[in-house]
Design an enzyme around this catalytic site. Structure first.
Site, PDB file in Angstrom:
ATOM      1  N   GLU A  37      35.191  72.335 -22.498  1.00 24.60           N
ATOM      2  CA  GLU A  37      35.862  73.692 -22.209  1.00 24.60           C
ATOM      3  C   GLU A  37      37.095  74.071 -23.097  1.00 24.60           C
ATOM      4  O   GLU A  37      37.585  73.049 -23.522  1.00 24.60           O
ATOM      5  CB  GLU A  37      36.139  73.679 -20.904  1.00 24.60           C
ATOM      6  CG  GLU A  37      37.365  72.463 -20.467  1.00 24.60           C
ATOM      7  CD  GLU A  37      37.718  72.724 -18.717  1.00 24.60           C
ATOM      8  OE1 GLU A  37      36.747  72.539 -18.101  1.00 24.60           O
ATOM      9  OE2 GLU A  37      39.040  73.082 -18.617  1.00 24.60           O
ATOM     10  N   HIS A  72      31.989  82.513 -13.727  1.00 20.03           N
ATOM     11  CA  HIS A  72      32.666  82.564 -12.419  1.00 20.03           C
ATOM     12  C   HIS A  72      34.049  83.077 -12.426  1.00 20.03           C
ATOM     13  O   HIS A  72      34.724  83.105 -13.600  1.00 20.03           O
ATOM     14  CB  HIS A  72      32.758  81.021 -11.872  1.00 20.03           C
ATOM     15  CG  HIS A  72      33.531  80.236 -12.797  1.00 20.03           C
ATOM     16  ND1 HIS A  72      32.960  79.262 -13.725  1.00 20.03           N
ATOM     17  CD2 HIS A  72      34.673  79.681 -12.426  1.00 20.03           C
ATOM     18  CE1 HIS A  72      33.936  78.471 -13.988  1.00 20.03           C
ATOM     19  NE2 HIS A  72      34.874  78.906 -13.521  1.00 20.03           N
ATOM     20  N   GLU A  93      35.675  80.058  -7.527  1.00 22.33           N
ATOM     21  CA  GLU A  93      36.279  78.734  -7.544  1.00 22.33           C
ATOM     22  C   GLU A  93      37.593  78.906  -7.036  1.00 22.33           C
ATOM     23  O   GLU A  93      38.197  80.029  -7.167  1.00 22.33           O
ATOM     24  CB  GLU A  93      36.408  78.258  -9.117  1.00 22.33           C
ATOM     25  CG  GLU A  93      36.929  76.798  -9.194  1.00 22.33           C
ATOM     26  CD  GLU A  93      37.011  76.386 -10.775  1.00 22.33           C
ATOM     27  OE1 GLU A  93      36.232  77.160 -11.574  1.00 22.33           O
ATOM     28  OE2 GLU A  93      37.841  75.607 -11.002  1.00 22.33           O
ATOM     29  N   HIS A 131      41.809  81.622 -13.539  1.00 19.95           N
ATOM     30  CA  HIS A 131      40.790  81.917 -14.731  1.00 19.95           C
ATOM     31  C   HIS A 131      39.743  82.618 -14.388  1.00 19.95           C
ATOM     32  O   HIS A 131      39.085  82.712 -13.186  1.00 19.95           O
ATOM     33  CB  HIS A 131      40.608  80.490 -15.361  1.00 19.95           C
ATOM     34  CG  HIS A 131      39.942  79.908 -14.768  1.00 19.95           C
ATOM     35  ND1 HIS A 131      40.279  78.679 -13.774  1.00 19.95           N
ATOM     36  CD2 HIS A 131      38.342  79.407 -14.379  1.00 19.95           C
ATOM     37  CE1 HIS A 131      39.163  77.999 -13.412  1.00 19.95           C
ATOM     38  NE2 HIS A 131      38.091  78.189 -13.948  1.00 19.95           N
ATOM     39  N   GLN A 150      38.379  80.738 -19.607  1.00 20.89           N
ATOM     40  CA  GLN A 150      38.036  79.348 -19.595  1.00 20.89           C
ATOM     41  C   GLN A 150      36.559  79.757 -20.377  1.00 20.89           C
ATOM     42  O   GLN A 150      35.980  80.137 -19.708  1.00 20.89           O
ATOM     43  CB  GLN A 150      37.734  78.707 -18.145  1.00 20.89           C
ATOM     44  CG  GLN A 150      37.239  77.300 -18.499  1.00 20.89           C
ATOM     45  CD  GLN A 150      36.936  76.879 -17.027  1.00 20.89           C
ATOM     46  OE1 GLN A 150      36.170  77.360 -16.107  1.00 20.89           O
ATOM     47  NE2 GLN A 150      37.531  75.703 -16.365  1.00 20.89           N
TER      48      GLN A 150
HETATM   49  C1  MC0 Z   1      23.678  80.556  -9.573  1.00 20.31           C
HETATM   50  N1  MC0 Z   1      23.997  81.902  -8.810  1.00 20.31           N
HETATM   51  C2  MC0 Z   1      24.854  82.400  -9.438  1.00 20.31           C
HETATM   52  C3  MC0 Z   1      25.626  81.728 -10.191  1.00 20.31           C
HETATM   53  N2  MC0 Z   1      25.016  80.522 -10.318  1.00 20.31           N
HETATM   54  N3  MC0 Z   1      24.998  83.572  -9.107  1.00 20.31           N
HETATM   55  C4  MC0 Z   1      26.275  84.148  -9.589  1.00 20.31           C
HETATM   56  N4  MC0 Z   1      27.064  83.482 -10.503  1.00 20.31           N
HETATM   57  C5  MC0 Z   1      26.663  82.339 -10.845  1.00 20.31           C
HETATM   58  N5  MC0 Z   1      27.449  81.330 -11.827  1.00 20.31           N
HETATM   59  C6  MC0 Z   1      22.676  82.329  -8.290  1.00 20.31           C
HETATM   60  C7  MC0 Z   1      21.425  82.162  -8.748  1.00 20.31           C
HETATM   61  O1  MC0 Z   1      21.004  83.320  -9.553  1.00 20.31           O
HETATM   62  C8  MC0 Z   1      20.361  82.163  -7.738  1.00 20.31           C
HETATM   63  O2  MC0 Z   1      20.358  83.456  -6.969  1.00 20.31           O
HETATM   64  C9  MC0 Z   1      21.326  81.296  -6.599  1.00 20.31           C
HETATM   65  O3  MC0 Z   1      22.510  81.538  -6.907  1.00 20.31           O
HETATM   66  C10 MC0 Z   1      20.859  79.730  -6.491  1.00 20.31           C
HETATM   67  O4  MC0 Z   1      21.052  79.679  -8.102  1.00 20.31           O
HETATM   68  P1  MC0 Z   1      20.257  78.439  -8.940  1.00 20.31           P
HETATM   69  O5  MC0 Z   1      20.154  78.636 -10.133  1.00 20.31           O
HETATM   70  O6  MC0 Z   1      18.914  78.148  -8.173  1.00 20.31           O
HETATM   71  O7  MC0 Z   1      21.159  77.132  -8.729  1.00 20.31           O
HETATM   72  P2  MC0 Z   1      21.436  75.949  -7.768  1.00 20.31           P
HETATM   73  O8  MC0 Z   1      21.330  76.472  -6.192  1.00 20.31           O
HETATM   74  O9  MC0 Z   1      20.968  74.730  -8.112  1.00 20.31           O
HETATM   75  O10 MC0 Z   1      23.017  76.105  -7.837  1.00 20.31           O
HETATM   76  C11 MC0 Z   1      23.957  77.088  -7.882  1.00 20.31           C
HETATM   77  C12 MC0 Z   1      25.371  76.560  -7.283  1.00 20.31           C
HETATM   78  C13 MC0 Z   1      25.587  75.746  -8.532  1.00 20.31           C
HETATM   79  C14 MC0 Z   1      26.142  77.974  -7.292  1.00 20.31           C
HETATM   80  C15 MC0 Z   1      25.363  76.088  -6.031  1.00 20.31           C
HETATM   81  O11 MC0 Z   1      25.529  76.497  -9.942  1.00 20.31           O
HETATM   82  C16 MC0 Z   1      27.191  75.147  -8.424  1.00 20.31           C
HETATM   83  O12 MC0 Z   1      27.279  74.231  -7.413  1.00 20.31           O
HETATM   84  N6  MC0 Z   1      28.203  75.656  -9.054  1.00 20.31           N
HETATM   85  C17 MC0 Z   1      29.566  75.200  -8.900  1.00 20.31           C
HETATM   86  C18 MC0 Z   1      29.932  74.078  -9.969  1.00 20.31           C
HETATM   87  C19 MC0 Z   1      29.804  74.944 -11.598  1.00 20.31           C
HETATM   88  O13 MC0 Z   1      29.321  75.867 -11.599  1.00 20.31           O
HETATM   89  N7  MC0 Z   1      30.266  74.176 -12.288  1.00 20.31           N
HETATM   90  C20 MC0 Z   1      30.380  74.656 -13.644  1.00 20.31           C
HETATM   91  C21 MC0 Z   1      31.978  75.180 -14.017  1.00 20.31           C
HETATM   92  P3  MC0 Z   1      18.667  84.073  -7.035  1.00 20.31           P
HETATM   93  O14 MC0 Z   1      19.012  85.180  -6.268  1.00 20.31           O
HETATM   94  O15 MC0 Z   1      17.991  83.831  -8.331  1.00 20.31           O
HETATM   95  O16 MC0 Z   1      18.058  83.048  -5.881  1.00 20.31           O
HETATM   96  S1  MC0 Z   1      33.005  73.672 -13.964  1.00 20.31           S
HETATM   97  C22 MC0 Z   1      34.460  74.508 -13.975  1.00 20.31           C
HETATM   98  O17 MC0 Z   1      34.609  75.597 -13.914  1.00 20.31           O
HETATM   99  C23 MC0 Z   1      35.724  73.372 -14.039  1.00 20.31           C
HETATM  100  C24 MC0 Z   1      35.706  72.540 -15.360  1.00 20.31           C
HETATM  101  C25 MC0 Z   1      37.048  73.971 -13.948  1.00 20.31           C
HETATM  102  O18 MC0 Z   1      37.306  75.298 -13.622  1.00 20.31           O
HETATM  103  O19 MC0 Z   1      38.018  73.434 -14.011  1.00 20.31           O
END
Ligand code: MC0
Length: 155
Positions: free
Chosen positions: A48, A89, A139, A12, A65
């Site tokens: 979602e 993502h 992902e 997705h 998604q």
């Molecule tokens: C953050 N960054 C991204 C981003 N999110 N870059 C590209 N795409 C994204 N989606 C970048 C920020 O711009 C920043 O860069 C750096 O990563 C750190 O981000 P932050 O804003 O300080 O945030 P953190 O470090 O607290 O968290 C970022 C992280 C988090 C990726 C670790 O978003 C995470 O754990 N994501 C995985 C879970 C998730 O997203 N779940 C929602 C979908 P700079 O350069 O500004 O420092 S759930 C889902 O999808 C499920 C239900 C499913 O598919 O079944």
């Protein structure tokens, strides 16, 4: 090193939005895409809608998604506050998320979870850090057995 298990499809594309119903309606009226499945994932802090686009040649399927945050401290809420709506993502489907994640980790990419967690439609998911993936939050997904064939009916 174990044999690497490559992903075999786009599972997705995750799109962050402020208003899930309005965004679902946009995809329905603009492209004719219907909702295949809806759920709330409290752990991830998202509400979602999955729009099934096509089956894939590994027997799976590809979806759009649509994601609306359920709380202000969720990752999607934080991302929306910084970037506004858009592609959040990319998710690759794999037959074995554990093996694919292990292989990617061995290649030096940060895998965000030690063990896969629960994703959409009972799938098992993990994420790769966007800073290790040329700016793309990536992902890995293994579909639940009952949906791995792509399904034919909504949930
Ligand atoms: C953050 N960054 C991204 C981003 N999110 N870059 C590209 N795409 C994204 N989606 C970048 C920020 O711009 C920043 O860069 C750096 O990563 C750190 O981000 P932050 O804003 O300080 O945030 P953190 O470090 O607290 O968290 C970022 C992280 C988090 C990726 C670790 O978003 C995470 O754990 N994501 C995985 C879970 C998730 O997203 N779940 C929602 C979908 P700079 O350069 O500004 O420092 S759930 C889902 O999808 C499920 C239900 C499913 O598919 O079944």
């Amino acid at each position: 090193m174990e044999k690497f298990v490559s992903p075999t499809r786009i599972d997705h594309i995750g799109i962050a939005c402020f208003d899930l119903d309005a965004t679902v309606e946009f995809y329905r009226t603009t492209y004719g895409f219907e909702v295949f499945h809806r759920e709330v994932n409290e752990e991830q802090g998202v509400r979602e809608a999955m729009l099934r686009i096509n089956g894939t040649d590994d027997g799976g399927a590809s979806y759009i998604q649509l994601l609306e945050p359920t709380r202000d401290d969720s990752t999607v809420a934080k991302w929306l506050a910084k970037n506004g709506e858009g592609v959040h993502h990319l998710a690759f489907g794999t037959a074995d998320v554990d093996a694919t994640a292990d292989g990617v980790r061995e290649r030096g990419v940060r895998v965000l979870y030690d063990e896969p967690r629960t994703g959409s439609m009972g799938s098992r998911i993990t994420f790769l850090h966007p800073k290790d993936c040329h700016g793309v939050l990536t992902e890995l997904v293994t579909a639940a057995p009952e949906t791995a064939g792509g399904g034919t009916a909504g949930h």
